[in-house]
Design a protein around this motif. Structure first.
Motif, PDB file in Angstrom:
ATOM      1  N   THR A  91      -9.695  -6.363   5.433  1.00  0.00           N
ATOM      2  CA  THR A  91      -8.956  -5.684   6.911  1.00  0.00           C
ATOM      3  C   THR A  91      -9.917  -5.879   7.880  1.00  0.00           C
ATOM      4  O   THR A  91     -10.360  -4.953   8.550  1.00  0.00           O
ATOM      5  CB  THR A  91      -8.744  -4.163   6.440  1.00  0.00           C
ATOM      6  OG1 THR A  91      -8.094  -3.970   5.042  1.00  0.00           O
ATOM      7  CG2 THR A  91      -7.838  -3.653   7.426  1.00  0.00           C
ATOM      8  N   ILE A 116       7.198  -3.167  13.250  1.00  0.00           N
ATOM      9  CA  ILE A 116       5.989  -2.304  13.203  1.00  0.00           C
ATOM     10  C   ILE A 116       5.400  -1.879  14.477  1.00  0.00           C
ATOM     11  O   ILE A 116       4.937  -0.739  14.556  1.00  0.00           O
ATOM     12  CB  ILE A 116       4.731  -3.366  12.836  1.00  0.00           C
ATOM     13  CG1 ILE A 116       4.990  -4.027  11.149  1.00  0.00           C
ATOM     14  CG2 ILE A 116       3.317  -2.997  13.028  1.00  0.00           C
ATOM     15  CD1 ILE A 116       4.308  -5.233  11.028  1.00  0.00           C
ATOM     16  N   TYR A 167      -0.448  -1.114  -4.303  1.00  0.00           N
ATOM     17  CA  TYR A 167      -2.050  -0.545  -4.068  1.00  0.00           C
ATOM     18  C   TYR A 167      -1.896   0.778  -3.697  1.00  0.00           C
ATOM     19  O   TYR A 167      -1.580   1.339  -2.889  1.00  0.00           O
ATOM     20  CB  TYR A 167      -2.434  -1.411  -2.839  1.00  0.00           C
ATOM     21  CG  TYR A 167      -3.906  -1.079  -2.335  1.00  0.00           C
ATOM     22  CD1 TYR A 167      -4.361  -0.251  -1.784  1.00  0.00           C
ATOM     23  CD2 TYR A 167      -4.794  -2.175  -3.165  1.00  0.00           C
ATOM     24  CE1 TYR A 167      -5.804  -0.277  -1.274  1.00  0.00           C
ATOM     25  CE2 TYR A 167      -6.287  -1.898  -2.838  1.00  0.00           C
ATOM     26  CZ  TYR A 167      -6.731  -1.188  -1.830  1.00  0.00           C
ATOM     27  OH  TYR A 167      -7.903  -0.914  -1.759  1.00  0.00           O
ATOM     28  N   PHE A 225     -12.505   0.877  10.318  1.00  0.00           N
ATOM     29  CA  PHE A 225     -12.569   2.233  10.074  1.00  0.00           C
ATOM     30  C   PHE A 225     -13.831   2.608   9.356  1.00  0.00           C
ATOM     31  O   PHE A 225     -14.276   3.944   9.464  1.00  0.00           O
ATOM     32  CB  PHE A 225     -11.564   2.404   8.750  1.00  0.00           C
ATOM     33  CG  PHE A 225     -10.060   2.729   9.588  1.00  0.00           C
ATOM     34  CD1 PHE A 225      -9.568   1.733  10.512  1.00  0.00           C
ATOM     35  CD2 PHE A 225      -9.112   3.768   9.166  1.00  0.00           C
ATOM     36  CE1 PHE A 225      -8.245   1.586  11.387  1.00  0.00           C
ATOM     37  CE2 PHE A 225      -7.975   3.887   9.842  1.00  0.00           C
ATOM     38  CZ  PHE A 225      -7.585   3.011  10.780  1.00  0.00           C
ATOM     39  N   ALA A 264       0.885  -1.379  -0.108  1.00  0.00           N
ATOM     40  CA  ALA A 264       0.091   0.007  -0.137  1.00  0.00           C
ATOM     41  C   ALA A 264       0.862   1.192   0.020  1.00  0.00           C
ATOM     42  O   ALA A 264       1.669   1.524   1.041  1.00  0.00           O
ATOM     43  CB  ALA A 264      -0.885   0.003   1.443  1.00  0.00           C
ATOM     44  N   SER A 298       0.675  -1.205   4.467  1.00  0.00           N
ATOM     45  CA  SER A 298       1.665  -0.004   4.565  1.00  0.00           C
ATOM     46  C   SER A 298       3.003  -0.293   4.698  1.00  0.00           C
ATOM     47  O   SER A 298       4.001   0.115   4.124  1.00  0.00           O
ATOM     48  CB  SER A 298       0.963   0.861   5.481  1.00  0.00           C
ATOM     49  OG  SER A 298       1.168   0.125   6.612  1.00  0.00           O
ATOM     50  N   THR A 299       3.434  -1.352   5.707  1.00  0.00           N
ATOM     51  CA  THR A 299       4.772  -1.290   6.298  1.00  0.00           C
ATOM     52  C   THR A 299       5.530  -2.191   5.301  1.00  0.00           C
ATOM     53  O   THR A 299       6.587  -2.278   5.312  1.00  0.00           O
ATOM     54  CB  THR A 299       4.456  -2.442   7.517  1.00  0.00           C
ATOM     55  OG1 THR A 299       4.256  -3.803   7.200  1.00  0.00           O
ATOM     56  CG2 THR A 299       3.678  -1.696   8.543  1.00  0.00           C
ATOM     57  N   ALA A 328      -3.980  -6.840   7.388  1.00  0.00           N
ATOM     58  CA  ALA A 328      -3.110  -6.433   9.024  1.00  0.00           C
ATOM     59  C   ALA A 328      -1.646  -7.019   8.655  1.00  0.00           C
ATOM     60  O   ALA A 328      -1.669  -8.228   8.827  1.00  0.00           O
ATOM     61  CB  ALA A 328      -4.091  -7.224   9.964  1.00  0.00           C
ATOM     62  N   ASP A 329      -0.754  -6.337   8.573  1.00  0.00           N
ATOM     63  CA  ASP A 329       0.477  -6.725   8.346  1.00  0.00           C
ATOM     64  C   ASP A 329       1.212  -7.631   9.486  1.00  0.00           C
ATOM     65  O   ASP A 329       1.761  -8.737   9.402  1.00  0.00           O
ATOM     66  CB  ASP A 329       1.410  -5.550   7.870  1.00  0.00           C
ATOM     67  CG  ASP A 329       0.952  -4.568   6.907  1.00  0.00           C
ATOM     68  OD1 ASP A 329      -0.128  -4.728   6.701  1.00  0.00           O
ATOM     69  OD2 ASP A 329       1.667  -3.764   6.682  1.00  0.00           O
ATOM     70  N   GLU A 330       0.704  -7.353  10.816  1.00  0.00           N
ATOM     71  CA  GLU A 330       1.011  -7.903  11.983  1.00  0.00           C
ATOM     72  C   GLU A 330       0.525  -9.379  11.806  1.00  0.00           C
ATOM     73  O   GLU A 330       1.053 -10.152  12.647  1.00  0.00           O
ATOM     74  CB  GLU A 330       0.421  -7.206  13.065  1.00  0.00           C
ATOM     75  CG  GLU A 330       0.865  -5.792  13.440  1.00  0.00           C
ATOM     76  CD  GLU A 330      -0.293  -4.823  12.575  1.00  0.00           C
ATOM     77  OE1 GLU A 330      -0.815  -5.213  11.455  1.00  0.00           O
ATOM     78  OE2 GLU A 330      -0.282  -3.685  13.023  1.00  0.00           O
TER      79      GLU A 330
HETATM   80  C1  LIG Z   1      -5.478   1.144   8.443  1.00  0.00           C
HETATM   81  C2  LIG Z   1      -4.160   0.935   7.665  1.00  0.00           C
HETATM   82  O1  LIG Z   1      -3.416   1.663   7.618  1.00  0.00           O
HETATM   83  N1  LIG Z   1      -4.103  -0.336   7.586  1.00  0.00           N
HETATM   84  C3  LIG Z   1      -2.866  -0.646   6.758  1.00  0.00           C
HETATM   85  C4  LIG Z   1      -2.161  -1.972   7.572  1.00  0.00           C
HETATM   86  O2  LIG Z   1      -1.075  -1.967   6.550  1.00  0.00           O
HETATM   87  C5  LIG Z   1      -1.647  -1.281   8.784  1.00  0.00           C
HETATM   88  O3  LIG Z   1      -1.002  -0.088   8.505  1.00  0.00           O
HETATM   89  C6  LIG Z   1      -0.527  -2.203   9.441  1.00  0.00           C
HETATM   90  O4  LIG Z   1      -1.071  -3.463   9.418  1.00  0.00           O
HETATM   91  C7  LIG Z   1       0.049  -1.687  10.544  1.00  0.00           C
HETATM   92  O5  LIG Z   1      -0.966  -1.542  11.668  1.00  0.00           O
HETATM   93  C8  LIG Z   1      -3.439  -1.376   5.295  1.00  0.00           C
HETATM   94  O6  LIG Z   1      -4.424  -2.275   5.643  1.00  0.00           O
HETATM   95  C9  LIG Z   1      -4.146  -0.135   4.852  1.00  0.00           C
HETATM   96  C10 LIG Z   1      -3.981  -0.331   3.282  1.00  0.00           C
HETATM   97  O7  LIG Z   1      -3.721  -1.430   2.720  1.00  0.00           O
HETATM   98  C11 LIG Z   1      -4.447   0.829   2.483  1.00  0.00           C
HETATM   99  O8  LIG Z   1      -3.336   1.829   2.467  1.00  0.00           O
HETATM  100  O9  LIG Z   1      -5.272   0.925   1.992  1.00  0.00           O
END
Ligand SMILES: CC(=O)N[C@@H]([C@@H](O)[C@H](O)[C@H](O)CO)[C@@H](O)CC(=O)C(=O)O
Length: 289
Positions: free
Chosen positions: A163, A239, A40, A138, A7, A204-205, A186-188
């Motif tokens: 998500t 993370i 993404y 969200f 992302a 995102s990570t 959820a990357d975790e």
């Molecule tokens: C709310 C949010 O940012 N969630 C992230 C996760 O990658 C999240 O940052 C990560 O699991 C760390 O908590 C992604 O699900 C969001 C995503 O993919 C996007 O940018 O749309």
């Protein structure tokens, strides 16, 4: 469409416009160093819900223009205003994006039938593969397996960016719809998601940890859970640090530490405090361990 999809963050200038040079550098890093399977673009991490339509259009164009390797591109074009979402979807399709994605319409408490009608109109009018972006935490929109089944039955809907933390439901969905793709959000929890049948992950990570994420995902495919557990544990340490000051701003800060101009946040998101920057200085060290 499988595997690890970043992302993408959006580097902004201080005046809120897109920092094109920084964006191209971030795309290059994802392609050349992280070697992720896809990008993404325009999702939560891109801060796209804070952007106007013209900026989103510019974002999709710049990213597509920078792509010179075989990588999947997904454009998140979801917007409350359906006409804007359709315009952006058609343009991303024209640009050559492999698929579209759209967040479930939020703020107003829409019924399931209203949400389904939204996706029916969006997928009919854009006529391009669509990945439902489901983020109950969200948006408040929570779906049963049957609800997901109705959305997945819409023409052009190829899968879900899931998500959510209900892994039993994910396993049930994958079993009932083996031909559809389900991505972890959820990357975790990439490891348990992969074990539960996810076809990949969008997160995102992965801008910074995409290599680790690919190791986990590939290890699960080979049933090498020892490696997957070890690498997921390492990822989660990083993370935790990224989440301290806000994951998007922390990612941008770490990029800057690497010499990549990941720019500013989009107002009203704030920048890291000096204290948070000090904490974030540990991240680079842990990532490279
Ligand atoms: C709310 C949010 O940012 N969630 C992230 C996760 O990658 C999240 O940052 C990560 O699991 C760390 O908590 C992604 O699900 C969001 C995503 O993919 C996007 O940018 O749309």
């Amino acid at each position: 469409m499988k595997g690890i999809i970043t992302a993408l963050i959006t580097p902004f200038n201080e005046d809120g416009t897109i920092n094109e040079e920084g964006l191209r550098e971030v795309v290059r890093y994802n392609l050349d160093v992280m070697k992720v399977n896809g990008l993404y673009v325009g999702g939560s991490t891109s801060e796209s819900f804070l952007m106007d339509e013209e900026s989103k259009r510019q974002l999709f164009k710049i990213v597509k223009d920078e792509i010179d390797v075989d990588t999947k591109l997904i454009a998140q074009i979801g917007a409350l205003n359906i006409e804007e979402a359709v315009r952006l979807g058609k343009e991303a399709k024209e640009l050559g994006y492999d698929a579209l994605s759209a967040i479930t319409p939020y703020y107003y408490k829409f019924s399931f039938q209203e949400i389904k009608a939204y996706y029916k109109r969006l997928t009919d009018d854009t006529d391009h593969p669509m990945i439902i972006y489901s983020n109950p935490a969200f948006t408040g929109a929570q779906f049963s397996v049957e609800d997901y089944g109705e959305l997945l039955a819409l023409p052009n809907v190829i899968g879900v960016k899931y998500t959510d933390t209900d892994l039993a439901k994910l396993g049930n969905l994958k079993e009932s719809h083996p031909e559809k793709v389900f991505f972890s959000g959820a990357d975790e929890m990439l490891l348990p998601f992969a074990i539960s049948g996810a076809d990949g992950a969008i997160g995102s990570t992965y801008n910074l940890l995409g290599e680790d994420a690919r190791t986990i995902y590939e290890a699960v495919q080979k049933s090498d859970l020892e490696t997957a557990r070890r690498v997921q544990s390492h990822m989660n340490k990083v993370i935790d640090f990224l989440l301290e000051g806000g994951v998007y701003s922390s990612i941008k800060y770490v990029f800057k530490q690497k010499g990549i101009d990941a720019g500013y946040m989009k107002f009203p998101f704030r920048e890291l405090t000096d204290e948070e920057k000090k904490n974030a200085d540990n991240i680079l060290e842990i990532i490279e361990k």
